[in-house]
Design an enzyme around this catalytic site. Structure first.
Site, PDB file in Angstrom:
ATOM      1  N   ARG A  59       0.812  -1.216   0.000  1.00  0.00           N
ATOM      2  CA  ARG A  59       0.000   0.000   0.000  1.00  0.00           C
ATOM      3  C   ARG A  59       0.852   1.276   0.000  1.00  0.00           C
ATOM      4  O   ARG A  59       0.411   2.327  -0.464  1.00  0.00           O
ATOM      5  CB  ARG A  59      -0.904  -0.041   1.241  1.00  0.00           C
ATOM      6  CG  ARG A  59      -1.977   0.983   1.267  1.00  0.00           C
ATOM      7  CD  ARG A  59      -2.923   0.725   2.444  1.00  0.00           C
ATOM      8  NE  ARG A  59      -3.933   1.750   2.542  1.00  0.00           N
ATOM      9  CZ  ARG A  59      -4.388   2.217   3.707  1.00  0.00           C
ATOM     10  NH1 ARG A  59      -3.920   1.743   4.850  1.00  0.00           N
ATOM     11  NH2 ARG A  59      -5.309   3.162   3.736  1.00  0.00           N
ATOM     12  N   HIS A  63       0.375   5.366  -1.521  1.00  0.00           N
ATOM     13  CA  HIS A  63       0.345   6.543  -0.651  1.00  0.00           C
ATOM     14  C   HIS A  63       1.596   7.405  -0.807  1.00  0.00           C
ATOM     15  O   HIS A  63       1.583   8.588  -0.469  1.00  0.00           O
ATOM     16  CB  HIS A  63       0.120   6.119   0.798  1.00  0.00           C
ATOM     17  CG  HIS A  63      -1.264   5.617   1.052  1.00  0.00           C
ATOM     18  ND1 HIS A  63      -2.084   6.101   2.036  1.00  0.00           N
ATOM     19  CD2 HIS A  63      -1.995   4.660   0.411  1.00  0.00           C
ATOM     20  CE1 HIS A  63      -3.258   5.481   2.008  1.00  0.00           C
ATOM     21  NE2 HIS A  63      -3.217   4.593   1.035  1.00  0.00           N
ATOM     22  N   ASN A  91      -3.778   7.876   6.591  1.00  0.00           N
ATOM     23  CA  ASN A  91      -2.639   7.073   7.055  1.00  0.00           C
ATOM     24  C   ASN A  91      -2.656   6.762   8.549  1.00  0.00           C
ATOM     25  O   ASN A  91      -2.219   5.690   8.972  1.00  0.00           O
ATOM     26  CB  ASN A  91      -1.332   7.795   6.712  1.00  0.00           C
ATOM     27  CG  ASN A  91      -1.183   8.021   5.212  1.00  0.00           C
ATOM     28  OD1 ASN A  91      -1.880   7.387   4.415  1.00  0.00           O
ATOM     29  ND2 ASN A  91      -0.304   8.924   4.825  1.00  0.00           N
ATOM     30  N   HIS A 190      -6.529  -4.532  -3.500  1.00  0.00           N
ATOM     31  CA  HIS A 190      -7.308  -4.940  -2.326  1.00  0.00           C
ATOM     32  C   HIS A 190      -7.635  -6.439  -2.373  1.00  0.00           C
ATOM     33  O   HIS A 190      -8.425  -6.920  -1.566  1.00  0.00           O
ATOM     34  CB  HIS A 190      -8.581  -4.093  -2.216  1.00  0.00           C
ATOM     35  CG  HIS A 190      -8.310  -2.658  -1.886  1.00  0.00           C
ATOM     36  ND1 HIS A 190      -9.272  -1.685  -1.888  1.00  0.00           N
ATOM     37  CD2 HIS A 190      -7.165  -2.017  -1.536  1.00  0.00           C
ATOM     38  CE1 HIS A 190      -8.741  -0.513  -1.551  1.00  0.00           C
ATOM     39  NE2 HIS A 190      -7.456  -0.687  -1.341  1.00  0.00           N
TER      40      HIS A 190
HETATM   41  C1  HEM Z   1      -8.806   3.596  -5.509  1.00  0.00           C
HETATM   42  C2  HEM Z   1      -8.747   4.228  -4.371  1.00  0.00           C
HETATM   43  C3  HEM Z   1      -8.384   3.574  -3.081  1.00  0.00           C
HETATM   44  C4  HEM Z   1      -8.997   3.782  -1.898  1.00  0.00           C
HETATM   45  C5  HEM Z   1     -10.176   4.690  -1.625  1.00  0.00           C
HETATM   46  C6  HEM Z   1      -8.323   2.949  -0.929  1.00  0.00           C
HETATM   47  C7  HEM Z   1      -8.644   2.903   0.412  1.00  0.00           C
HETATM   48  C8  HEM Z   1      -8.142   1.979   1.296  1.00  0.00           C
HETATM   49  C9  HEM Z   1      -8.600   1.835   2.647  1.00  0.00           C
HETATM   50  C10 HEM Z   1      -9.647   2.711   3.309  1.00  0.00           C
HETATM   51  C11 HEM Z   1      -7.924   0.800   3.197  1.00  0.00           C
HETATM   52  C12 HEM Z   1      -8.071   0.267   4.626  1.00  0.00           C
HETATM   53  C13 HEM Z   1      -7.557   1.271   5.611  1.00  0.00           C
HETATM   54  C14 HEM Z   1      -7.952   0.971   7.032  1.00  0.00           C
HETATM   55  O1  HEM Z   1      -9.121   0.720   7.294  1.00  0.00           O
HETATM   56  O2  HEM Z   1      -7.063   1.022   7.901  1.00  0.00           O
HETATM   57  C15 HEM Z   1      -7.042   0.288   2.192  1.00  0.00           C
HETATM   58  C16 HEM Z   1      -6.199  -0.790   2.358  1.00  0.00           C
HETATM   59  C17 HEM Z   1      -5.296  -1.204   1.406  1.00  0.00           C
HETATM   60  N1  HEM Z   1      -5.027  -0.569   0.211  1.00  0.00           N
HETATM   61 FE1  HEM Z   1      -6.184   0.817  -0.677  1.00  0.00          FE
HETATM   62  N2  HEM Z   1      -7.322   2.265  -1.539  1.00  0.00           N
HETATM   63  C18 HEM Z   1      -7.307   2.612  -2.859  1.00  0.00           C
HETATM   64  C19 HEM Z   1      -6.401   2.193  -3.801  1.00  0.00           C
HETATM   65  C20 HEM Z   1      -5.309   1.391  -3.526  1.00  0.00           C
HETATM   66  C21 HEM Z   1      -4.198   1.186  -4.415  1.00  0.00           C
HETATM   67  C22 HEM Z   1      -4.035   1.842  -5.780  1.00  0.00           C
HETATM   68  C23 HEM Z   1      -3.343   0.338  -3.765  1.00  0.00           C
HETATM   69  C24 HEM Z   1      -2.012  -0.209  -4.198  1.00  0.00           C
HETATM   70  C25 HEM Z   1      -1.558  -0.243  -5.414  1.00  0.00           C
HETATM   71  C26 HEM Z   1      -3.945  -0.008  -2.503  1.00  0.00           C
HETATM   72  C27 HEM Z   1      -3.450  -0.934  -1.618  1.00  0.00           C
HETATM   73  C28 HEM Z   1      -4.047  -1.271  -0.422  1.00  0.00           C
HETATM   74  C29 HEM Z   1      -3.690  -2.432   0.364  1.00  0.00           C
HETATM   75  C30 HEM Z   1      -2.681  -3.505  -0.021  1.00  0.00           C
HETATM   76  C31 HEM Z   1      -4.461  -2.385   1.527  1.00  0.00           C
HETATM   77  C32 HEM Z   1      -4.415  -3.364   2.707  1.00  0.00           C
HETATM   78  C33 HEM Z   1      -3.326  -2.898   3.651  1.00  0.00           C
HETATM   79  C34 HEM Z   1      -3.157  -3.729   4.915  1.00  0.00           C
HETATM   80  O3  HEM Z   1      -3.667  -4.827   5.043  1.00  0.00           O
HETATM   81  O4  HEM Z   1      -2.484  -3.196   5.826  1.00  0.00           O
HETATM   82  N3  HEM Z   1      -5.110   0.678  -2.377  1.00  0.00           N
HETATM   83  N4  HEM Z   1      -7.182   1.037   1.046  1.00  0.00           N
END
Ligand code: HEM
Ligand SMILES: *[C@@H]1O[C@H](CO)[C@@H](O)[C@H](O)[C@H]1NC(C)=O
Ligand SMILES: *[C@@H]1O[C@H](CO)[C@@H](O)[C@H](O)[C@H]1NC(C)=O
Ligand SMILES: *[C@@H]1O[C@H](CO)[C@@H](O)[C@H](O)[C@H]1NC(C)=O
Ligand SMILES: *[C@@H]1O[C@H](CO)[C@@H](O)[C@H](O)[C@H]1NC(C)=O
Length: 330
Positions: A59, A63, A91, A190
């Site tokens: 992730r 960011h 974050n 995701h």
């Molecule tokens: C399209 C818009 C996106 C939104 C709105 C978004 C939003 C989020 C949110 C809200 C979470 C969980 C945060 C939490 O509850 O603590 C998350 C987790 C994650 N996001 Fe996104 N995300 C987006 C795009 C992406 C992209 C482009 C990537 C990587 C290329 C990504 C990779 C990840 C990963 C791998 C997780 C899991 C992290 C973990 O388990 O610690 N996301 N994202």
């Protein structure tokens, strides 16, 4: 020109040349041939120690790259004079496993001190996270520099909320020349990892201020989420982003088709006409998803910063500066 100002001009020219960054595969072939192998070893260990950590690290690329380019700014800790990005809205209490990057950087500093940027470590580690969990493997372009500062406000302004709808996500990604297809494919990240109840509560109890749950939620899945995230309950409890959170696969898209996307920003990709066709396509064809995902990750990795940079020794702090460098940056 006085001698001092012409010297300054010359140095500035040199610096500018250094800034005009050309990313390419094999950038460290001579200066640190084992660089990528070192990072992969650390990621393998991280995966065994704590499976979710590789998703958390993956992730970071998103960011970091969306906020003033892929420059490792995300990794900087706050200082008395600089508010960093780690506590920005998207974050805080959410990004984790920064220690995995530290571990990789420490190993690299032992192997080839002062050579490999933290910004590059982020991009290599993201690739590795995908490859190690069953996703595609690809060649990354390297040669990024680390920023001298971070910007919390920019992160707050830019990074999308889990409430975002697909229409606003399409607009956001377009600002980076990322297409609708890139958006949908990259959201497929995701396929691994978890999110907090914090990020889904509004969907369950008050979607768009209606006092009702999101109608796009499959009722069975909604009931599972009610149990996981009861109203007024602990918002730090986490749930899986798809039904196979340790495997990088196209299950995420199958879940969306079934109304079982975790975040509103996920499910909306299926609801919204312009993104729906890609969700359907990727849900049926994993190879197509993998190809589009790699393309998107490379494009996102190409978002380099045009600001002065360095090779940080410690990803959490900028190197201490010599007076001439301070002069040039001012
Ligand atoms: C399209 C818009 C996106 C939104 C709105 C978004 C939003 C989020 C949110 C809200 C979470 C969980 C945060 C939490 O509850 O603590 C998350 C987790 C994650 N996001 Fe996104 N995300 C987006 C795009 C992406 C992209 C482009 C990537 C990587 C290329 C990504 C990779 C990840 C990963 C791998 C997780 C899991 C992290 C973990 O388990 O610690 N996301 N994202
Ligand atoms: C959630 O965790 C963060 C630290 O990660 C903590 O500051 C916060 O108080 C926790 N929230 C709740 C509701 O427990
Ligand atoms: C999507 O979200 C944006 C920003 O929150 C809002 O202005 C817009 O009306 C929403 N679009 C749809 C179709 O719901
Ligand atoms: C997007 O592409 C245009 C035209 O090629 C270019 O001028 C612009 O700098 C690009 N924007 C980004 C953020 O890369
Ligand atoms: C639901 O959201 C709306 C608008 O954001 C707000 O005015 C209302 O108080 C919320 N209702 C509950 C029960 O939280």
């Amino acid at each position: 020109m006085s001698p001092v100002s012409s010297l300054r001009f010359l140095l500035l020219l040199l610096l500018q040349t250094a800034i005009a960054m050309e990313l390419r595969p094999g950038y460290y072939a001579e200066t640190c041939p084992r660089a990528e192998a070192v990072v992969r070893e650390v990621m393998k260990k991280a995966l065994i120690r704590e499976p979710r950590s590789v998703a958390s690290v993956m992730r970071f690329q998103f960011h970091d790259c969306f906020v003033n380019g892929c420059d490792g700014s995300l990794l900087l800790d706050d200082t008395p004079t600089m508010v960093g990005e780690k506590e920005a809205l998207s974050n805080i209490n959410s990004l984790q496993s920064f220690e995995v990057i530290d571990e990789a950087k420490d190993a690299l500093e032992k192997a080839c001190p002062g050579v490999v940027s933290c910004a590059d470590v982020v991009v290599v580690a993201a690739r590795d996270a995908v490859a190690l969990t069953g996703g595609p493997d690809w060649e990354v372009k390297l040669g990024r520099k680390d920023s001298l500062t971070a910007n919390q406000e920019d992160s707050n302004d830019i990074m999308p909320s889990p409430r975002a709808n697909a229409s606003s996500l399409v607009d956001l990604f377009a600002k980076y020349n990322l297409s609708v297809k890139d958006l949908v494919a990259l959201s497929g990240s995701h396929s691994i990892g978890q999110a907090r109840c914090f990020s889904v509560m509004f969907r369950l109890y008050n979607q768009s201020g209606t006092g009702r749950p999101d109608p796009a939620l499959d009722p069975g899945f909604r009931d599972e989420l009610y149990k996981l995230c009861p109203q007024g309950g602990d918002e730090n409890v986490t749930g899986d982003l798809d039904s196979t959170p340790r495997e990088f696969d196209n299950r995420y898209f199958k879940d969306l088709v079934a109304g079982r996307g975790f975040l509103n920003s996920d499910q909306t990709l299926f609801t919204f006409p312009r993104t729906r066709a890609y969700v359907q396509k990727f849900s049926r064809d994993q190879d197509e998803f993998f190809r589009a995902f790699v393309e998107g990750m490379i494009k996102m990795g190409d978002l380099v910063s045009d600001r002065p940079g360095e090779i940080r020794r410690n990803c959490r702090v900028v190197n201490s500066r010599r007076p001439v460098e301070v002069l040039l940056e001012s």
